[in-house]
Write a protein that holds these residues in place. Structure first.
Motif, mmCIF file in Angstrom:
data_model
loop_
_atom_site.group_PDB
_atom_site.id
_atom_site.type_symbol
_atom_site.label_atom_id
_atom_site.label_comp_id
_atom_site.label_asym_id
_atom_site.label_seq_id
_atom_site.Cartn_x
_atom_site.Cartn_y
_atom_site.Cartn_z
ATOM 1 N N TYR A 29 50.387 46.569 44.439
ATOM 2 C CA TYR A 29 50.300 45.112 44.560
ATOM 3 C C TYR A 29 50.612 44.624 45.979
ATOM 4 N N SER A 85 44.413 45.188 40.120
ATOM 5 C CA SER A 85 44.945 44.509 38.943
ATOM 6 C C SER A 85 45.426 45.464 37.864
ATOM 7 N N SER A 111 47.766 47.679 35.567
ATOM 8 C CA SER A 111 49.147 47.455 35.131
ATOM 9 C C SER A 111 50.064 48.559 35.669
ATOM 10 N N LEU A 153 47.988 44.923 30.513
ATOM 11 C CA LEU A 153 48.599 43.599 30.421
ATOM 12 C C LEU A 153 48.116 42.769 29.233
ATOM 13 N N ILE A 199 59.535 43.984 31.063
ATOM 14 C CA ILE A 199 58.778 43.143 31.988
ATOM 15 C C ILE A 199 59.702 42.553 33.042
ATOM 16 N N VAL A 233 59.659 42.904 37.112
ATOM 17 C CA VAL A 233 59.716 41.749 38.015
ATOM 18 C C VAL A 233 60.873 41.901 38.998
ATOM 19 N N ASN A 267 52.714 38.719 41.317
ATOM 20 C CA ASN A 267 52.185 37.585 40.554
ATOM 21 C C ASN A 267 50.691 37.402 40.778
ATOM 22 N N LEU A 296 48.593 40.882 39.617
ATOM 23 C CA LEU A 296 48.669 41.296 38.206
ATOM 24 C C LEU A 296 48.677 40.109 37.261
ATOM 25 N N LEU A 297 49.718 39.286 37.325
ATOM 26 C CA LEU A 297 49.870 38.228 36.325
ATOM 27 C C LEU A 297 48.732 37.212 36.395
ATOM 28 N N VAL A 328 44.829 38.368 35.490
ATOM 29 C CA VAL A 328 44.330 38.563 34.128
ATOM 30 C C VAL A 328 43.348 37.464 33.733
#
Length: 469
Positions: free
Chosen positions: A55, A61, A63, A178, A213, A217, A230, A233-234, A237
Motif C-alpha cells: 500500500y 488493492s 488484501s 475484503l 482489522i 490499521v 485507506n 484498500l478500504l 473496494v
C-alpha cells in the motif's frame, strides 16, 4: 458414485481425496496458462520480498493477509504458478474434509454420509481458474470455520462467549478478501434470529471481527502509511475494477449447474420439511442468508471471474445434497449426479485443454496473460507499465509503486495537481524504471510537468516505450 460415498467410514476420506487428485493431477502436469490475477499476486509477493511495504510502496488493492501468503510463497519458491496450484489444492483438501466432518459431526443432515464432501469437492471445479490460490479461496476457509463455531452455538440452549471466534474468523477472512467483511451481517443476523445471544455476546462477536482489522490499521499507522492503507484498500473496494471479464458465456456456463442444483435442493425442502428437526431447519435458514451475503460480495469484488464465486460453494453444496437425498428412486439420483458430474468436469477440462473443437467456451482468454508487447531483448529489467495490461511484467520486474493502474490514476491522471507531480517524481527518484511502457498517453504531459524526468528518458523504436538514458 453416490452409492459408494453413501457409507460413512473413515477410509472414505482417502477415496474422496484420491478422486480430487485424479481430477486435478492431469491439469497440474499440463502446461498451464498464466492468468493476469496470478501474475499480479506474484508481483506483489515479489515486491514485498524485496522489502517494499504493501500500500505504501506497492499500490495494489489486494488484501493484506493474502499478500503475506504470496510473499511467503515467493520467498520460498520464487515466481511459480505451479506452487499456487499446489497450495490451492492443499486449501481445497482442508475445506472438503472440514465441510464433510462438520456437517456429519454436528448432524446438519438427517443421515451421515460422505455426500457433503463429494459435492463440495465437485463444486470447487467451477472452472480451471479455480485451481489457483485466490484470495476468495483462502477467505472461504475462515468463513467455514466461522460457520462451524456458529452452529455449535445453535446446538446449545444459550450462546457462549465463543461467539468471539465467529467474529474473529470473519475478520481474518476479510483480511484475505475484503468483500468477505459483509459476512459479519450474516453472522449477526444468524446469532440474532437463531441463538439466545445477549447484547454483550453480540458486542463480543463484533469485537472479534474488529480486532484483527484494528491490529492491521495499527500496523500501518505505526509505519506512517495509514492514508495509503485507506486509499489503496478500504476506499478501493468501491472503485477498483480490474481484469473485466468479457466472456460472460463461460461465466454463466460454469455457474449454471451448481446454482441450478442448489436452487432445486432449496425448493425440495418445501416438500419434505417435516423430516428435519428444528436445529436442521435453522441451519437451512442461515445457509440461505450466507448465499444472499455472497451475492452482495460480488458487487465489491475487484474483478469478475468464476474464481470470484468460490464463496458460493458452501451454500450450493449444502442445498444440492437435499436435492439428491429427496429422490425417491436411488437410480434416478445416481443418474442425475453422474450427468452433473460429467458436465461440470467437461467444462472444467474444456477451459484448459480445449476438448470441444472450435469452441472457446470456458477458455477465459481475457484473463490470460498474453505474449509481451516488448522487444525480446527487454528481459529481467525494472519497468513501469502505465495501463491495465500487465503482460510485460511476466519477464520483467515492476518499478515504482504504480502496479495497479486504477490506483495509479490518483497520481498519473492528475498531473495538473502539483502534489501529484511531486509524488511521481519522488517515486521515480527512489525506484527509477529502466523502461516506461505508456499505454495511456500520459508520459508527454508528465515530462512537461517534470522536465527533470524528461532528461532521464528517451523514446525507443517501439511506440509508447521509453528507455532510461
Amino acid at each position: 458414485m453416490l452409492r459408494f460415498f453413501r457409507s460413512y467410514y473413515p477410509y472414505q476420506y482417502a477415496s474422496l481425496l484420491g478422486l480430487l487428485l485424479l481430477i486435478r493431477l492431469p491439469l497440474l502436469l499440463h502446461p498451464f496458462p498464466m492468468l493476469i490475477p496470478e501474475l499480479n499476486w506474484m508481483l506483489v509477493g515479489e515486491q514485498m520480498s524485496e522489502g517494499h511495504l504493501l500500500y505504501r510502496d506497492i499500490w495494489d488493492s489486494i488484501s493484506p493477509l493474502s499478500a503475506v501468503v504470496y510473499w511467503g510463497l515467493h520467498t520460498l519458491f520464487g515466481r511459480s504458478t505451479l506452487v499456487l496450484h499446489i497450495a490451492a489444492t492443499v486449501v481445497s483438501v482442508f475445506q472438503i474434509v472440514y465441510f464433510n466432518y462438520l456437517t456429519n459431526n454436528r448432524d446438519v443432515y438427517p443421515d451421515r454420509s460422505f455426500w457433503p464432501g463429494l459435492i463440495y469437492m465437485l463444486f470447487l471445479h467451477l472452472s480451471f481458474d479455480c485451481l489457483t490460490l485466490s484470495p476468495v479461496l483462502m477467505s472461504t476457509s475462515f468463513l467455514l470455520l466461522a460457520f462451524g463455531t456458529l452452529i455449535k452455538q445453535m446446538e446449545r440452549r444459550g450462546a457462549t462467549d465463543e461467539v468471539f471466534e465467529v467474529g474473529f474468523y470473519i475478520g481474518i477472512a476479510a483480511l484475505f478478501y475484503l468483500p468477505s467483511a459483509l459476512f459479519i451481517i450474516w453472522a449477526t443476523l444468524s446469532l440474532l434470529f437463531y441463538t439466545g445471544t445477549s447484547f454483550r455476546q453480540h458486542s463480543l462477536s463484533l469485537f472479534g471481527f474488529l480486532f484483527p482489522i484494528a491490529a492491521t490499521v495499527l500496523f500501518y499507522y505505526l509505519n506512517n502509511s495509514l492514508d495509503d492503507f485507506n486509499r489503496n484498500l478500504l476506499a478501493s473496494v468501491f472503485r477498483v475494477r480490474q481484469y473485466s471479464l468479457s466472456d460472460f458465456q463461460s461465466l454463466v456456463a460454469s455457474l449454471l449447474i451448481p446454482l441450478g442444483l442448489g436452487v432445486l435442493g432449496f425448493l425440495s425442502l418445501f416438500r419434505s420439511s417435516s423430516r428435519y428437526v428444528n436445529f436442521q431447519q435453522r441451519v437451512q435458514q442461515i445457509m440461505m442468508i450466507w448465499f444472499v451475503t455472497a451475492v452482495l460480495t460480488i458487487a465489491l469484488g475487484p474483478f469478475l471471474a468464476p474464481m470470484s464465486f468460490l464463496s458460493f460453494v458452501p451454500p450450493m453444496a449444502y442445498f444440492t445434497l437435499y436435492y439428491f437425498e429427496n429422490f425417491r428412486k436411488g437410480w434416478l439420483a445416481e443418474l442425475g449426479f453422474s450427468i452433473a458430474f460429467g458436465l461440470i468436469l467437461l467444462l472444467f477440462y474444456q477451459g484448459l485443454l480445449g476438448l470441444i473443437p472450435g469452441s472457446d467456451l470456458g477458455r477465459l482468454s481475457s484473463l490470460q496473460v498474453q505474449s509481451s508487447p516488448l522487444p525480446d531483448n527487454i528481459r529481467d529489467r525494472h519497468i513501469l507499465i502505465i495501463g491495465e495490461d500487465l503482460s510485460a511484467y511476466r519477464l520483467n520486474r515492476p518499478a515504482t509503486p504504480y502496479l495497479n493502474w486504477d490506483l495509479a490514476k490518483y497520481d498519473l491522471k492528475n498531473l495538473d495537481n502539483y502534489e501529484a507531480v511531486i509524488n511521481v517524481f519522488d517515486h521515480f527518484r527512489k525506484d527509477p524504471p529502466d523502461y516506461i511502457i505508456d499505454r495511456e498517453n500520459v508520459v508527454d504531459k508528465l515530462f512537461q510537468r517534470a522536465p527533470a524526468l524528461a532528461g532521464w528518458y528517451e523514446k525507443t523504436a517501439t511506440a509508447g516505450v521509453y528507455k532510461r538514458k
